[in-house]
Design an enzyme around this catalytic site. Sequence first.
Site, PDB file in Angstrom:
ATOM      1  N   ASP A  16       0.768  -1.156  -0.202  1.00 55.81           N
ATOM      2  CA  ASP A  16      -0.002   0.111  -0.085  1.00 55.81           C
ATOM      3  C   ASP A  16       0.763   1.334   0.023  1.00 55.81           C
ATOM      4  O   ASP A  16       0.719   2.076  -0.707  1.00 55.81           O
ATOM      5  CB  ASP A  16      -0.982   0.071   1.131  1.00 55.81           C
ATOM      6  CG  ASP A  16      -2.060  -1.228   1.229  1.00 55.81           C
ATOM      7  OD1 ASP A  16      -1.774  -1.760   0.168  1.00 55.81           O
ATOM      8  OD2 ASP A  16      -3.106  -1.179   2.089  1.00 55.81           O
ATOM      9  N   ARG A  96      -0.377   5.610  17.768  1.00 57.48           N
ATOM     10  CA  ARG A  96      -0.635   6.448  16.592  1.00 57.48           C
ATOM     11  C   ARG A  96      -0.077   7.889  17.134  1.00 57.48           C
ATOM     12  O   ARG A  96       0.580   8.785  16.254  1.00 57.48           O
ATOM     13  CB  ARG A  96      -2.004   6.576  16.193  1.00 57.48           C
ATOM     14  CG  ARG A  96      -2.503   5.149  15.722  1.00 57.48           C
ATOM     15  CD  ARG A  96      -1.631   4.498  14.803  1.00 57.48           C
ATOM     16  NE  ARG A  96      -2.126   3.490  14.022  1.00 57.48           N
ATOM     17  CZ  ARG A  96      -1.432   2.395  13.532  1.00 57.48           C
ATOM     18  NH1 ARG A  96       0.016   2.509  14.159  1.00 57.48           N
ATOM     19  NH2 ARG A  96      -1.951   1.362  12.795  1.00 57.48           N
ATOM     20  N   ASP A 125      -7.817   4.809  12.393  1.00 52.74           N
ATOM     21  CA  ASP A 125      -6.502   5.434  12.338  1.00 52.74           C
ATOM     22  C   ASP A 125      -6.145   6.743  11.558  1.00 52.74           C
ATOM     23  O   ASP A 125      -5.515   7.441  11.919  1.00 52.74           O
ATOM     24  CB  ASP A 125      -5.460   4.327  11.659  1.00 52.74           C
ATOM     25  CG  ASP A 125      -4.972   3.279  12.513  1.00 52.74           C
ATOM     26  OD1 ASP A 125      -5.012   3.499  13.995  1.00 52.74           O
ATOM     27  OD2 ASP A 125      -4.464   2.137  12.325  1.00 52.74           O
ATOM     28  N   SER A 180      -5.786  -8.235   7.947  1.00 55.78           N
ATOM     29  CA  SER A 180      -5.221  -7.144   8.073  1.00 55.78           C
ATOM     30  C   SER A 180      -4.724  -7.148   9.482  1.00 55.78           C
ATOM     31  O   SER A 180      -5.247  -7.220  10.531  1.00 55.78           O
ATOM     32  CB  SER A 180      -6.347  -5.982   7.911  1.00 55.78           C
ATOM     33  OG  SER A 180      -5.587  -4.682   8.201  1.00 55.78           O
TER      34      SER A 180
END
Length: 406
Positions: A16, A96, A125, A180
């Site tokens: 990605d 994050r 996210d 994922s």
Amino acid sequence: MSDVKKVVLAYSGGLDTSVIVKWLKETYDCEVVTFTADLGQGEEVEPARAKAQALGVKEIYIEDLRETFVRDYVFPMFRANTIYEGEYLLGTSIARPLIARRLIEIANETGADAISHGATGKGNDQVRFELGAYALKPNVKVIAPWREWNLNSREKLMNYCEEHNIPVDFAKNKKKSPYSMDANLLHISYEGGVLEDPWTEAEEEMWRWSVSPEAAPDQATYIDLTFEHGDIVAIDGQTMKPHDVLSYLNRIGGENGIGRLDIVENRYVGMKSRGCYETPGGTIMLRAHRAIESITLDRESAHLKDELMPKYAELIYNGYWWSPERKMLQAAIDKSQGSVNGVVRLKLYKGNVIVVGRESEDSLFDASIATFEDDAGAYDQKDAEGFIKLNALRLRIAAKKGRLDD
């Protein structure tokens, strides 16, 4: 789009984000700076350098942030005994704000106009990255390709790679996981695949960090954890750095079948999502921290912390780490930890974390008062009568008026 000359991308080196590098250059006609963080995800991050170079990236940041991550983010969160919706230990959420901070710092260092990330438009996210970025640099431009492009499948991404000569042998030579996944020192998460049906049990082969409780050793493992001001500083008497503490607890917890979790959680963006998590070290830390607090914290302080914790957890889950309210709560939580010192002994056995001992020079536990034997006058049991009657007064008055009738 001509105002964007340079973008800092949170870059993993995977399919990605490799596509994003090329897409940013093509769409925005800009220079791309890549940032790859080692948060203890268990995979080498240095190969990301060669992949970024192959994509023509000239400014490449690869940083070992494991110590910063655990010391400045994980440990402060665990001082609050933080869990989201009663179960989730926030392994993805807490990583994050650190990534967002470094993206902004690198943007400032390199003179970049924007930052970018590979989070999808359906998940949490994107919110966490961007709330953090805006809190740290209010006028920053954020580019979220998944909200702009139409490359919304692996097949389309692979076709884009072929059309633009993006090297993807690292994707072809490796069996694609049906899930994922996100990993760091605190946890590994799994979503998608068969997990999209909340009735379907997760496959045993999916789990990577832990054995099943059934396969765990028949002999229990005992460990002693030493706390200073609410943080673990030593295991079995051996002083350790924060990230070494968590690494050790992950290993020993995983060996004993500890830390697996299967939940359906409420995402901030509105949908319910089923996810599986492995958090062996965090599961041990949470149980041990509550144990040391049980003898070192005053009752009302402990209960107030428990009342504040759900709000604190929600702030972290939703991406408000840098908000004034999270900082305010953190100050109160940290203030409570001055006396949270001592040792907790745990027994790890087939998925269970069992507290078997706790001791502290700051303990508020007084055996001379709590004993069922003769307390030598340390506690006058007759005092309890007045205490009960005073607390029952409002109930007695209401009962006489018939207010307590069913």
